[in-house]
Design an enzyme around this catalytic site. Sequence first.
Site, short mmCIF file in Angstrom:
data_model
loop_
_atom_site.label_atom_id
_atom_site.label_comp_id
_atom_site.label_asym_id
_atom_site.label_seq_id
_atom_site.Cartn_x
_atom_site.Cartn_y
_atom_site.Cartn_z
CE1 TYR A 169 13.43 -16.39 -1.11
CE2 TYR A 169 11.46 -17.35 -0.12
CZ TYR A 169 12.13 -16.26 -0.67
OH TYR A 169 11.49 -15.05 -0.76
CE LYS A 173 14.28 -13.82 1.05
NZ LYS A 173 14.86 -12.48 0.79
#
Length: 297
Positions: A169, A173
């Site tokens: 993640y 991001k």
Amino acid sequence: MIVEGRVVIVTGAGRGIGRAHALAFAREGAQVVVNDIGAALDGSGSSGGPAQEVVEEIEALGGKAVANTDDVADWQGASRLVAAALERFGRLDVLVNNAGFLRDRMLVNLGEDEWDAVIRVHLKGHFAPMRHAAAYWRAEAKAGRAPEARVINTSSGAGLLGSVGQGNYSAAKAGIAGLTVVAAAEFARYGVTVNAIAPAARTRMTEPTFDMAAPESGFDAMAPENVSPLVVWLGSAESAQVTGRVFEVDGGRVSLAQGWRHGVSVDKGARWEPSELGNVVSRLLADSPPPEPVYGA
């Protein structure tokens, strides 16, 4: 009515922050394409229910909206999403990339499929809709109809600082933040600004990881609706001079994130010997501020 008459796509808009964005845009006069595949928290399954429910909420407010359930990380699905805005409302002014999900693991336990799935949905799921939207805006600009178009991407504090147990993640991001500044530089010639937010709010994704319970009374700092006003403003014509920026937003706080910058340096004017560099690195570290800590470290 700061975005009155503008046409907006919001991805991942069936729940949480995306739903709050869609409703906020509608309240300010925009026509909204509510995209959501209706997947579970880990990305599995699909349902048209969440997107349609938000459409019905918007219509109950007197607004105009249409549901779309295409997979934003699928190339043809992203193309159909942009086409849905053009077919229903005749134009596209704002793209809000928000869709995503989690498959958290410590890196030593992270499987290849868990890495690929999160990178695909977050990073490719930002690129693909943006690529198809930009092709439309470029054609408009070349036809003499210069757009006042906006892209708002969704990064995260995990992408800016890192987060233990969220390597996939965090990488996705961080990629979104990098993609934002490149797109801002490339799309400026077409009249398109590109910015990103790094929000903190109570959603299906954050509740298992952080204590974000709603207070019994008073201001709910973790309500998803707190994030949306900035996104609506960034989607308005008023934000024309702001591009290539990443904003952190939570509760009543808005801050401008400072990305990688050239720091202090030592230049020998010739090639270094490996044995010389220990002292050099020590000097650089001593003359530089310490990095922000990784979340959870």
